[in-house]
Write a protein that holds these residues in place. Structure first.
Motif, PDB file in Angstrom:
ATOM      1  N   UNK A  51       0.827  -1.193   0.000  1.00 22.67           N
ATOM      2  CA  UNK A  51       0.000   0.000   0.000  1.00 22.67           C
ATOM      3  C   UNK A  51       0.865   1.247   0.000  1.00 22.67           C
ATOM      4  N   UNK A  52       0.624   2.161  -0.947  1.00 16.91           N
ATOM      5  CA  UNK A  52       1.369   3.404  -1.003  1.00 16.91           C
ATOM      6  C   UNK A  52       0.642   4.518  -0.266  1.00 16.91           C
ATOM      7  N   UNK A  53      -0.673   4.574  -0.372  1.00 17.75           N
ATOM      8  CA  UNK A  53      -1.477   5.611   0.264  1.00 17.75           C
ATOM      9  C   UNK A  53      -2.560   4.972   1.099  1.00 17.75           C
ATOM     10  N   UNK A  54      -2.302   4.657   2.356  1.00 18.08           N
ATOM     11  CA  UNK A  54      -3.318   3.991   3.183  1.00 18.08           C
ATOM     12  C   UNK A  54      -4.625   4.761   3.285  1.00 18.08           C
ATOM     13  N   UNK A  55      -4.561   6.096   3.339  1.00 22.32           N
ATOM     14  CA  UNK A  55      -5.783   6.878   3.490  1.00 22.32           C
ATOM     15  C   UNK A  55      -6.724   6.702   2.308  1.00 22.32           C
ATOM     16  N   UNK A  56      -6.171   6.391   1.130  1.00 23.02           N
ATOM     17  CA  UNK A  56      -7.012   6.185  -0.043  1.00 23.02           C
ATOM     18  C   UNK A  56      -7.833   4.913   0.062  1.00 23.02           C
ATOM     19  N   UNK A  57      -7.446   4.002   0.954  1.00 23.70           N
ATOM     20  CA  UNK A  57      -8.157   2.734   1.089  1.00 23.70           C
ATOM     21  C   UNK A  57      -9.223   2.753   2.171  1.00 23.70           C
ATOM     22  N   UNK A  58      -9.295   3.814   2.942  1.00 28.65           N
ATOM     23  CA  UNK A  58     -10.297   3.892   4.012  1.00 28.65           C
ATOM     24  C   UNK A  58     -11.701   3.906   3.413  1.00 28.65           C
ATOM     25  N   UNK A  59     -12.578   3.117   4.002  1.00 32.55           N
ATOM     26  CA  UNK A  59     -13.984   3.041   3.572  1.00 32.55           C
ATOM     27  C   UNK A  59     -14.836   3.700   4.654  1.00 32.55           C
ATOM     28  N   UNK A  60     -15.120   5.000   4.539  1.00 33.69           N
ATOM     29  CA  UNK A  60     -15.764   5.728   5.633  1.00 33.69           C
ATOM     30  C   UNK A  60     -17.183   5.273   5.949  1.00 33.69           C
ATOM     31  N   UNK A  61     -17.857   4.603   4.998  1.00 34.23           N
ATOM     32  CA  UNK A  61     -19.255   4.250   5.191  1.00 34.23           C
ATOM     33  C   UNK A  61     -19.458   2.953   5.966  1.00 34.23           C
ATOM     34  N   UNK A  62     -18.375   2.347   6.421  1.00 32.58           N
ATOM     35  CA  UNK A  62     -18.473   1.077   7.134  1.00 32.58           C
ATOM     36  C   UNK A  62     -19.454   1.175   8.295  1.00 32.58           C
ATOM     37  N   UNK A  63     -20.465   0.314   8.289  1.00 29.99           N
ATOM     38  CA  UNK A  63     -21.394   0.166   9.420  1.00 29.99           C
ATOM     39  C   UNK A  63     -22.220   1.417   9.695  1.00 29.99           C
ATOM     40  N   UNK A  64     -22.263   2.371   8.761  1.00 28.28           N
ATOM     41  CA  UNK A  64     -22.957   3.621   9.047  1.00 28.28           C
ATOM     42  C   UNK A  64     -24.472   3.490   9.028  1.00 28.28           C
ATOM     43  N   UNK A  65     -25.009   2.379   8.528  1.00 30.50           N
ATOM     44  CA  UNK A  65     -26.449   2.157   8.675  1.00 30.50           C
ATOM     45  C   UNK A  65     -26.820   1.976  10.140  1.00 30.50           C
ATOM     46  N   UNK A  66     -25.831   1.596  10.972  1.00 35.83           N
ATOM     47  CA  UNK A  66     -26.050   1.401  12.411  1.00 35.83           C
ATOM     48  C   UNK A  66     -25.342   2.487  13.226  1.00 35.83           C
ATOM     49  N   UNK A  67     -25.081   3.623  12.607  1.00 38.30           N
ATOM     50  CA  UNK A  67     -24.223   4.637  13.201  1.00 38.30           C
ATOM     51  C   UNK A  67     -24.830   5.235  14.463  1.00 38.30           C
ATOM     52  N   UNK A  68     -23.960   5.881  15.247  1.00 33.94           N
ATOM     53  CA  UNK A  68     -24.392   6.666  16.385  1.00 33.94           C
ATOM     54  C   UNK A  68     -23.725   8.028  16.303  1.00 33.94           C
ATOM     55  N   UNK A  69     -24.055   8.924  17.224  1.00 36.47           N
ATOM     56  CA  UNK A  69     -23.691  10.328  17.090  1.00 36.47           C
ATOM     57  C   UNK A  69     -22.208  10.535  16.803  1.00 36.47           C
ATOM     58  N   UNK A  70     -21.324   9.851  17.505  1.00 33.21           N
ATOM     59  CA  UNK A  70     -19.891  10.106  17.338  1.00 33.21           C
ATOM     60  C   UNK A  70     -19.189   9.038  16.510  1.00 33.21           C
ATOM     61  N   UNK A  71     -19.917   8.117  15.899  1.00 34.25           N
ATOM     62  CA  UNK A  71     -19.267   6.991  15.212  1.00 34.25           C
ATOM     63  C   UNK A  71     -18.621   7.422  13.898  1.00 34.25           C
ATOM     64  N   UNK A  72     -19.382   8.103  13.046  1.00 28.46           N
ATOM     65  CA  UNK A  72     -18.906   8.456  11.711  1.00 28.46           C
ATOM     66  C   UNK A  72     -17.933   9.636  11.804  1.00 28.46           C
ATOM     67  N   UNK A  73     -17.113   9.786  10.780  1.00 31.67           N
ATOM     68  CA  UNK A  73     -16.229  10.939  10.710  1.00 31.67           C
ATOM     69  C   UNK A  73     -15.835  11.171   9.261  1.00 31.67           C
ATOM     70  N   UNK A  74     -15.694  12.439   8.894  1.00 27.45           N
ATOM     71  CA  UNK A  74     -15.177  12.752   7.561  1.00 27.45           C
ATOM     72  C   UNK A  74     -14.283  13.979   7.655  1.00 27.45           C
ATOM     73  N   UNK A  75     -14.862  15.180   7.778  1.00 27.04           N
ATOM     74  CA  UNK A  75     -14.056  16.397   7.882  1.00 27.04           C
ATOM     75  C   UNK A  75     -13.547  16.537   9.309  1.00 27.04           C
ATOM     76  N   UNK A  76     -12.408  15.917   9.578  1.00 27.55           N
ATOM     77  CA  UNK A  76     -11.833  15.904  10.916  1.00 27.55           C
ATOM     78  C   UNK A  76     -10.360  15.539  10.807  1.00 27.55           C
ATOM     79  N   UNK A  77      -9.615  15.813  11.877  1.00 26.57           N
ATOM     80  CA  UNK A  77      -8.239  15.376  12.021  1.00 26.57           C
ATOM     81  C   UNK A  77      -8.175  14.343  13.142  1.00 26.57           C
TER      82      UNK A  77
END
Length: 802
Positions: A51-77
């Motif tokens: 893997x050259x760019x690990x961040x490119x492989x992240x799948x942010x939508x994992x389990x988001x059908x069952x998400x809770x308030x702090x589970x998901x993240x996108x625009x964050x550090x």
């Protein structure tokens, strides 16, 4: 939304990471770098390259059908104060935030944290009166044109034709809105109502000039976080504000310069010639001035593409501390998604100047962190959900590859202890939520101390933790028991050696997790952890006292049934007794699962069960039974208590029994640890869809960390409490995984002849030397080098000893 900005950001990131160390193969093909946009996945039969760019492989939508308030993240550090993303559900903590199957956006909240919400912005564009807009503003959107990657989110609001882009620094949210030609350019500030875990109370916002607003919202108290918390903000706009209109409840106010009160809000109108409006929002829990300072310090300019690229680069740098080779593309994507989740939550609450709020007393206090010689804070303060189960997850992973984060969180807890008088279980906004039972932060902090990752010496930490193990501390309190100290049953534990179930209602009629069997087991383990710290501090009397207390688990072992079994207040066994009955004296588990919660005394557990062979046979039967249900109680945390799922002897969807596969190794059957840990990794933590992910409860990185550790084949059964902490070996998933321990050192785990049908280790070499044991020491890993494992389809005739 203009695509070229996104492409520019990707080009910048690509140039940055072409120079990364460790590149072992060509970069992931361009067609694969946008895979985070795909919302379903297929299993790739072929092996993936390094893997050259690990961040490119992240799948942010994992389990988001069952998400809770702090589970998901996108625009964050990583661990940033701001976590900015669209909210598709608002009403209630457990089913709110970004829920994949909800079809409308109801705002873009900046704070998605344990028991806290922040400022929600909602761009709108129509000519309805404000009275209509304030109650009817949600917009449909489509996942088809949604782009999400670490540090960035893009979508289109169908109702208004508005394109939205989001990114962030640690304490600043950065939004960009593209409006339609000839249409109103409006932005709603939602200052009241329900936002996830919080009902928002009194709020204020005031205009500074044509380009700036400031204010605060108030998170009202909850069952968990009982005191109100103010979140301050400072807003900067790229284009002048044309007009402000406001509401409070059912009243509207035209052409104002601010608003205050309950159930309030503000509509900001613009007239940008290029139809684009950018918004920077700085945040602080201390003051609006500090929110402005945070904004000016972290994001002085308006270069959205660069900010987005920097966010992506920071994530990529963090994820690249673990480099993997081999496995399928799906397995690699899932691995880096797990690692990404391991760095979510537990977010900053201190400002760039080191100030933070203390709400533990009768009045709020602004505190100052200690500064280093350069005038910078020595560490940052964090919010945190419970450390319940953290001894098997972040307490193992973070010290290996994110030691600075581990130190910061540990010292943050200790600093709270100095402020509050007690080290907290789960601090939120400057107060303790008292989440979960007992003192799970004790093993977490002791493990950090044993690994040399605390600035606070053991002699200073010991009395602080010891207080929490007394009637004056948190061990006396049940979950969320803010106004008494009976629900922990500590008096019974000290006098009789167990916590009864149930406790008398006259003593304890509120608070959560008042489950005497589970409390007894956790207290015993936590007492063992404290004894190890006492040894390190040179206090043998305290060590002896708590080692004796750590044997209290034996008082609930029923030799007749062969299970840990609750006792009633009169000392009798609880009757009737069904070992698979959910939460009948045990916390989010049953007796069959809880019986294995003696991670500090497996030899003792084997002894009462009739020897190690008997223990191994019983555990093998439990795994065979659990395999029929894929080792979990359903596929989501909400299903765990359902009758059709809860009767399982092992549940890898929640924390209480996630150590069980490694008990085999401690009992002399490492081949069974290798077999079952690989089965769990492949079964429970292999999905890559919005509907499946952790098959249970992902508490701010705990299950993500567990999944990473299983796939690395490293686990600490005791939670890393030994003087030189011990790591049991499992069955690594990849051909090679290299951990960046420091700038100079790395530790690589290589497997030979690995495969889905080859989970067993037949030979172990550490730095070229044969190793006749199936565990490593922390010192051996931290020295760097190579662990080489020969994998096999059959157990070795002579397994290395444990």
């Amino acid at each position: 939304m203009p695509v070229p900005n996104y492409q520019t950001a990707r080009l910048v990131v690509g140039r940055i990471f072409c120079s990364l160390l460790w590149l072992q193969a060509a970069a992931v093909p361009a067609a694969q770098t946008d895979t985070a946009q795909a919302h379903t996945t297929q299993t790739e039969p072929t092996l993936a390259p390094a893997v050259a760019e690990p961040a490119a492989l992240v799948y942010p939508f994992l389990d988001t059908a069952n998400s809770r308030w702090f589970y998901f993240s996108s625009a964050a550090r990583p661990f940033g104060m701001v976590s900015l993303f669209p909210d598709t559900a608002l009403n209630g903590e457990w089913g709110s935030g970004y829920r994949y199957d909800e079809s409308t956006v109801k705002g873009f909240n900046h704070i998605h944290e344990w028991q806290l919400a922040g400022l929600s912005l909602m761009p709108v564009s129509d000519r309805r009166p404000l009275s209509a807009q304030q109650v009817d503003y949600a917009s449909a959107f489509s996942h088809d044109n949604e782009i999400v990657r670490p540090g960035y989110h893009q979508l289109h609001l169908k109702r208004y034709g508005i394109g939205v882009e989001l990114t962030a620094t640690s304490r600043v949210g950065f939004s960009r809105y593209q409006y339609q030609p000839g249409q109103p350019q409006q932005l709603l500030l939602q200052l009241g109502g329900v936002q996830g875990p919080s009902r928002l109370g009194h709020a204020e916002v005031w205009q500074i000039d044509q380009h700036h607003l400031a204010g605060f919202i108030t998170n009202q108290g909850t069952e968990r976080r009982v005191k109100p918390v103010k979140v301050y903000f400072h807003l900067a706009f790229s284009t002048p504000v044309q007009q402000l209109d406001a509401w409070r409840a059912d009243q509207q106010f035209a052409n104002v310069n601010g608003i205050s009160g309950d159930d309030a809000g503000l509509r900001v109108s613009f007239n940008s010639s290029d139809r684009q409006v950018s918004v920077k929002a700085g945040f602080s829990y201390v003051s609006a001035d500090n929110a402005k300072l945070n904004l000016q310090s972290e994001l002085a300019g308006w270069d959205f593409a660069k900010t987005s690229a920097d966010a992506y680069a920071q994530w990529n740098q963090a994820l690249a501390r673990v480099r993997i080779t081999g496995g399928s593309l799906t397995q690699q994507r899932r691995f880096y998604t797990d690692l990404w989740h391991a760095l979510q939550g537990r977010r900053l609450v201190s400002d760039v100047n080191g100030q933070y709020m203390d709400l533990s007393g009768q009045s709020a206090k602004v505190r100052q962190l200690p500064l280093n010689a350069q005038g910078q804070p020595r560490f940052a303060m964090h919010n945190s959900d419970s450390f319940w189960g953290a001894q098997w997850t972040i307490a193992t992973l973070w010290p290996l590859v994110y030691p600075q984060a581990a130190t910061a969180l540990g010292e943050s807890l200790i600093q709270y202890g100095r402020d509050f008088g007690l080290i907290p279980r789960g601090p939120s906004g400057g107060q303790d939520t008292l989440v979960m039972p007992g003192v799970p932060m004790t093993p977490f902090l002791v493990s950090l101390a044993q690994k040399g990752l605390l600035q606070t010496p053991a002699s200073e930490l010991l009395p602080m933790l010891q207080k929490n193990h007394s009637a004056a501390g948190l061990m006396a309190k049940a979950g969320y028991e803010h106004y008494s100290a009976n629900g922990g049953g500590l008096g019974y534990y000290l006098e009789r050696g167990y916590v009864p179930y149930p406790l008398p209602e006259t003593e304890s009629n509120y608070g959560s997790h008042r489950r005497g069997g589970g409390q007894t087991l956790e207290y015993a383990y936590q007492d063992f952890a404290l004894a190890q710290l006492a040894k390190k501090a040179g206090d043998q009397n305290v060590a002896t006292k708590f080692l004796q207390r750590s044997q209290n688990w034996r008082n609930l072992y029923d030799t007749k049934t062969g299970f840990i079994r609750p006792k009633e207040i009169n000392g009798n066994w609880r009757t009737p007794f069904d070992p698979l009955e959910y939460e009948a004296g045990f916390i989010e588990s049953n007796a069959a699962q809880a019986t294995w919660f003696v991670p500090h005394d497996i030899d003792g557990l084997a002894d009462v069960m009739g020897g190690k062979t008997a223990l191994v046979n019983r555990l093998e039967q439990a795994f065979q039974q659990a395999a029929k249900q894929d080792f979990t109680a359903g596929t989501a945390h909400a299903q765990e208590g359902h009758p059709e799922y809860r009767r399982t002897p092992i549940n890898y969807g929640n924390q209480p029994s996630i150590q069980t596969a490694f008990i085999f190794a401690a009992a002399g059957a490492p081949e069974k640890t290798q077999f079952w840990s690989r089965r769990i990794s492949d079964t429970v933590y292999s999905h890559l869809t919005p509907q499946r992910g952790y098959n249970g409860d992902e508490d701010q990185g705990l299950m993500g960390s567990l999944a990473v550790l299983l796939k690395l084949g490293l686990f600490q059964l005791s939670g890393g409490l030994e003087a030189d902490p011990v790591y049991q070996l499992g069955s690594p998933l990849f051909d090679e995984a290299c951990l960046q321990l420091s700038a100079e050192r790395r530790f690589c785990i290589k497997t030979l002849n690995n495969g889905a049908d080859r989970p067993y280790i037949s030979q172990i070499k550490l730095n070229g030397q044969l190793l006749n044991r199936t565990h490593l020491l922390h010192s051996e890993i931290m020295a760097g080098g190579v662990l080489e494992l020969q994998m096999s389809a059959e157990p070795a005739a002579q397994q290395p000893s444990q």
